[in-house]
Scaffold this motif. Structure first.
Motif, PDB file in Angstrom:
ATOM      1  N   TYR A  20       0.822  -1.215   0.000  1.00 17.01           N
ATOM      2  CA  TYR A  20       0.000   0.000   0.000  1.00 17.01           C
ATOM      3  C   TYR A  20       0.854   1.262   0.000  1.00 17.01           C
ATOM      4  O   TYR A  20       0.421   2.317  -0.455  1.00 17.01           O
ATOM      5  CB  TYR A  20      -0.969   0.004   1.195  1.00 17.01           C
ATOM      6  N   GLN A  21       2.078   1.153   0.460  1.00 17.48           N
ATOM      7  CA  GLN A  21       2.926   2.335   0.544  1.00 17.48           C
ATOM      8  C   GLN A  21       3.555   2.732  -0.793  1.00 17.48           C
ATOM      9  O   GLN A  21       4.007   3.864  -0.938  1.00 17.48           O
ATOM     10  CB  GLN A  21       4.025   2.114   1.592  1.00 17.48           C
ATOM     11  N   ILE A  22       3.609   1.785  -1.746  1.00 17.31           N
ATOM     12  CA  ILE A  22       4.277   2.117  -3.019  1.00 17.31           C
ATOM     13  C   ILE A  22       3.440   1.859  -4.272  1.00 17.31           C
ATOM     14  O   ILE A  22       3.653   2.502  -5.293  1.00 17.31           O
ATOM     15  CB  ILE A  22       5.633   1.365  -3.190  1.00 17.31           C
ATOM     16  N   TYR A 120       1.024  -9.955   4.705  1.00 17.29           N
ATOM     17  CA  TYR A 120       0.095  -8.972   5.277  1.00 17.29           C
ATOM     18  C   TYR A 120       0.860  -7.797   5.843  1.00 17.29           C
ATOM     19  O   TYR A 120       1.444  -7.878   6.908  1.00 17.29           O
ATOM     20  CB  TYR A 120      -0.761  -9.620   6.377  1.00 17.29           C
ATOM     21  N   HIS A 121       0.867  -6.708   5.063  1.00 14.16           N
ATOM     22  CA  HIS A 121       1.445  -5.472   5.587  1.00 14.16           C
ATOM     23  C   HIS A 121       0.285  -4.487   5.747  1.00 14.16           C
ATOM     24  O   HIS A 121       0.237  -3.427   5.122  1.00 14.16           O
ATOM     25  CB  HIS A 121       2.544  -4.961   4.658  1.00 14.16           C
ATOM     26  N   TRP A 122      -0.713  -4.917   6.538  1.00 17.03           N
ATOM     27  CA  TRP A 122      -1.767  -4.050   7.097  1.00 17.03           C
ATOM     28  C   TRP A 122      -2.957  -3.752   6.202  1.00 17.03           C
ATOM     29  O   TRP A 122      -3.844  -3.004   6.599  1.00 17.03           O
ATOM     30  CB  TRP A 122      -1.174  -2.725   7.593  1.00 17.03           C
ATOM     31  N   ASN A 165       3.488  -8.581   8.795  1.00 13.09           N
ATOM     32  CA  ASN A 165       4.373  -7.499   9.208  1.00 13.09           C
ATOM     33  C   ASN A 165       3.887  -6.884  10.516  1.00 13.09           C
ATOM     34  O   ASN A 165       2.732  -6.448  10.611  1.00 13.09           O
ATOM     35  CB  ASN A 165       4.402  -6.386   8.150  1.00 13.09           C
ATOM     36  N   GLU A 166       4.752  -6.848  11.507  1.00 11.62           N
ATOM     37  CA  GLU A 166       4.503  -6.130  12.757  1.00 11.62           C
ATOM     38  C   GLU A 166       3.093  -6.325  13.309  1.00 11.62           C
ATOM     39  O   GLU A 166       2.307  -5.369  13.379  1.00 11.62           O
ATOM     40  CB  GLU A 166       4.772  -4.634  12.552  1.00 11.62           C
ATOM     41  N   PRO A 167       2.784  -7.555  13.737  1.00 16.05           N
ATOM     42  CA  PRO A 167       1.449  -7.749  14.318  1.00 16.05           C
ATOM     43  C   PRO A 167       1.197  -6.811  15.500  1.00 16.05           C
ATOM     44  O   PRO A 167       0.072  -6.339  15.696  1.00 16.05           O
ATOM     45  CB  PRO A 167       1.465  -9.220  14.772  1.00 16.05           C
ATOM     46  N   PHE A 392       4.343   6.281   0.854  1.00 18.14           N
ATOM     47  CA  PHE A 392       3.218   6.717   1.686  1.00 18.14           C
ATOM     48  C   PHE A 392       3.433   6.215   3.109  1.00 18.14           C
ATOM     49  O   PHE A 392       3.309   5.019   3.375  1.00 18.14           O
ATOM     50  CB  PHE A 392       1.902   6.166   1.103  1.00 18.14           C
ATOM     51  N   GLU A 393       3.785   7.132   4.010  1.00 15.46           N
ATOM     52  CA  GLU A 393       4.136   6.752   5.383  1.00 15.46           C
ATOM     53  C   GLU A 393       2.891   6.795   6.281  1.00 15.46           C
ATOM     54  O   GLU A 393       2.790   7.567   7.220  1.00 15.46           O
ATOM     55  CB  GLU A 393       5.268   7.657   5.901  1.00 15.46           C
ATOM     56  N   TRP A 394       1.902   5.941   5.946  1.00 11.64           N
ATOM     57  CA  TRP A 394       0.721   5.731   6.791  1.00 11.64           C
ATOM     58  C   TRP A 394       0.110   7.037   7.287  1.00 11.64           C
ATOM     59  O   TRP A 394      -0.146   7.924   6.474  1.00 11.64           O
ATOM     60  CB  TRP A 394       1.094   4.765   7.940  1.00 11.64           C
ATOM     61  N   ALA A 395      -0.077   7.188   8.595  1.00  8.65           N
ATOM     62  CA  ALA A 395      -0.747   8.373   9.146  1.00  8.65           C
ATOM     63  C   ALA A 395       0.011   9.662   8.819  1.00  8.65           C
ATOM     64  O   ALA A 395      -0.545  10.753   8.931  1.00  8.65           O
ATOM     65  CB  ALA A 395      -0.904   8.234  10.654  1.00  8.65           C
TER      66      ALA A 395
HETATM   67  C1  GBH Z   1       7.308   0.229  10.226  1.00 11.37           C
HETATM   68  O1  GBH Z   1       6.454   0.598  11.255  1.00 11.37           O
HETATM   69  C2  GBH Z   1       6.441  -0.283   9.093  1.00 11.37           C
HETATM   70  O2  GBH Z   1       6.581  -1.677   8.899  1.00 11.37           O
HETATM   71  C3  GBH Z   1       6.647   0.440   7.817  1.00 11.37           C
HETATM   72  O3  GBH Z   1       5.560   0.178   6.977  1.00 11.37           O
HETATM   73  C4  GBH Z   1       6.825   1.908   8.091  1.00 11.37           C
HETATM   74  O4  GBH Z   1       6.877   2.662   6.904  1.00 11.37           O
HETATM   75  C5  GBH Z   1       8.107   2.080   8.856  1.00 11.37           C
HETATM   76  O5  GBH Z   1       8.140   1.283   9.995  1.00 11.37           O
HETATM   77  C6  GBH Z   1       8.389   3.504   9.304  1.00 11.37           C
HETATM   78  O6  GBH Z   1       7.407   3.942  10.204  1.00 11.37           O
HETATM   79  O7  GBH Z   1       1.828   6.666  15.884  1.00 11.37           O
HETATM   80  O8  GBH Z   1      -0.235   5.663  15.214  1.00 11.37           O
HETATM   81  O9  GBH Z   1       0.244   7.929  14.545  1.00 11.37           O
HETATM   82  C7  GBH Z   1       7.081   1.058  12.430  1.00 11.37           C
HETATM   83  C8  GBH Z   1       6.051   1.658  13.336  1.00 11.37           C
HETATM   84  C9  GBH Z   1       4.117   2.749  12.525  1.00 11.37           C
HETATM   85  C10 GBH Z   1       5.811   3.946  13.752  1.00 11.37           C
HETATM   86  C11 GBH Z   1       3.431   4.085  12.236  1.00 11.37           C
HETATM   87  C12 GBH Z   1       5.125   5.245  13.397  1.00 11.37           C
HETATM   88  C13 GBH Z   1       3.010   6.275  13.218  1.00 11.37           C
HETATM   89  C14 GBH Z   1       1.517   6.061  13.342  1.00 11.37           C
HETATM   90  N1  GBH Z   1       5.531   2.913  12.791  1.00 11.37           N
HETATM   91  N2  GBH Z   1       3.713   4.992  13.337  1.00 11.37           N
HETATM   92  S1  GBH Z   1       0.788   6.598  14.835  1.00 11.37           S
END
Ligand code: GBH
Length: 442
Positions: A20-22, A120-122, A165-167, A392-395
């Motif tokens: 999902y990130q790329i 499964y990466h989320w 990934n990271e359960p 795409f760094e999630w949140a």
């Molecule tokens: C990993 O998560 C992930 O596997 C990877 O996808 C990610 O891009 C990478 O590290 C860098 O973050 O605090 O709820 O607002 C590590 C844990 C998850 C820490 C997302 C930062 C921020 C969301 N990271 N978190 S939140």
């Protein structure tokens, strides 16, 4: 020899990414919606209001990314398979979705690279979340079937597997708290979801053993937890976060039991599945985290605190390479049946720019920290840098850049950074240092 060249012969250097990130292309070739499509559409969830709808457009540009990997020369490449491409509703088979990964795996192998696939990466299919998501045991059974479907097609070629990934991150930030999808905020009500995601890991290990000769492991996030002071109250708070962040997820996999009376009703059969022997234990490490005792009346048994006295990354995360050495040696000390370790993610975000000497310093120090652990007798077999590309760094949307390669999110142009050239050079030097002596001619 000291430092990176002292890492053992055959040590596997690589890079990591996630679907999902790329990938982008969220509506293409029959992909179904995932919890991340839903979450990113909700106002206020993502720092810059963005989503992975386009991301790096890797789904279309993967041949160019493969060329980057070939140029980099690090033979390991960890990517994730999007469940909603393979099973848009969480069941059945969408062959066109699986075709994409089939082409990618063949491309990697013909470039001389070793494919490490995360299942499964989320990105849970939204249909399964609607039915209860990871709070429901049935979701774990669905995941086992998905793993069989993938193994049937790719099991002959994928060299390494990470089922989940990271359960811990997925459950603690997605179900207990609200930072990641689905953002439920259930606090301790998330505990059953932790068990079901671990069970999903176990069912996938079983399916992959049947369907593949590839090595099977994990990619578990570990945050070393530091108390801010040596007071009993702060140490107690640190032990609580360590329990929920690290041990709740590592103990059942590596010891076959949950810590501290948590999930005491888990069946022995489930625990046997969860603790099946693995070929490697994958560790994702970024930084340590500090906590103090909570204020009275706090809903949690700890409170986050700042770590001072260390440089910080663009994310504000403290740079503490020695904590990686401690983590690796600590795992060996705690878990007698620990399989060989692989660092499946490690990296840092810094602002845009090609001259990323801070990233070079971060990676150099962390690779040395791995070499230090190896020198102290820990069996570490590989290191995968997060990440190949800015993504795409999630949140945090596109505000945090982790790439060895810079991505311009307007044009989607890729440009290797100084760290890319540096990492390529380390891989080359390590290979040279361990090249078997040539037989003498004449
Ligand atoms: C990993 O998560 C992930 O596997 C990877 O996808 C990610 O891009 C990478 O590290 C860098 O973050 O605090 O709820 O607002 C590590 C844990 C998850 C820490 C997302 C930062 C921020 C969301 N990271 N978190 S939140």
């Amino acid at each position: 020899m000291s430092g990176i060249e002292s890492l053992p012969a055959g040590f596997l250097f690589g890079t990591s990414t996630a679907a999902y990130q790329i990938e982008g292309a969220v509506a293409e070739d029959g992909r179904g919606p995932s919890i991340w499509d839903t979450f990113t559409a909700q106002p206020g969830r993502i720092a810059d209001g963005s989503s992975g709808a386009v991301a790096c457009d890797h789904y279309h540009r993967w041949p160019a990314d493969l060329e980057l990997l070939r140029r980099l020369g690090a033979p390991g490449y960890r990517f994730s398979i999007a469940w909603p491409r393979v099973q848009p509703d969480g069941t059945g088979l969408n062959a066109r979705g699986l075709d994409f990964y089939d082409r990618l795996v063949d491309g990697l192998l013909s470039a001389g690279l070793q494919p490490m696939a995360t299942l499964y990466h989320w990105d849970l299919p939204q249909r399964l979340e609607d039915a209860g998501g990871w709070l429901r045991r049935d979701t774990a059974l669905r995941f086992g079937e998905y793993a069989s479907v993938v193994a049937a097609r790719l099991g002959d070629r994928v060299t390494h597997w990470c089922p989940v990934n990271e359960p811990n991150v997925a459950i603690l930030q997605g179900y207990a708290q609200t930072g990641l999808a689905p953002g439920r905020g259930l606090l301790f009500g998330a505990l059953p979801a932790a068990h079901h995601l671990l069970l999903a890991h176990g069912l996938a290990v079983e399916a992959l053993r049947r369907g593949s000769h590839g090595r099977i492991g994990t990619a578990t996030n570990h945050f070393p937890v530091w108390p801010v002071t040596a007071s009993e109250a702060d140490r107690g708070a640190a032990a609580q976060l360590d329990l929920f962040w690290n041990r709740l997820f590592a103990d059942p996999v590596l010891l076959g039991r949950y810590p501290h009376g948590l999930l005491a009703d888990a069946s022995p059969d489930d625990l046997a599945l969860i603790s099946q022997p693995l070929d490697f234990y994958g560790v994702n490490y970024y930084n340590p985290i500090a906590v103090r005792a909570p204020a009275p009346g706090s809903p949690l048994p700890f409170e986050y605190a700042d770590i001072t006295g260390h440089p910080v990354t663009g994310f504000g995360w403290p740079v503490v390479p020695a904590a990686l050495t401690d983590l690796l040696t600590g795992l060996k000390a705690r878990y007698p049946a620990l399989p060989p370790l692989i660092v499946t993610e490690n990296g840092c975000s810094y602002p845009a720019g090609l001259d990323d000497t801070a990233r070079v310093d971060y990676l150099d120090a962390h690779l040395r920290a791995v070499a230090e652990a190896v020198g102290r007798g820990v069996d570490v077999r590989g290191y995968y840098c997060w990440s190949l590309l800015d993504n795409f760094e999630w949140a945090d949307g596109y505000t945090q850049r982790f790439g060895l390669v810079e991505v311009d999110f307007e044009t989607l142009e890729r440009t290797p950074r100084r760290s890319f050239t540096w990492y390529a050079e380390q891989v080359r030097r390590h290979r040279e240092a361990h090249r078997p002596p040539r037989a003498k001619r004449d």
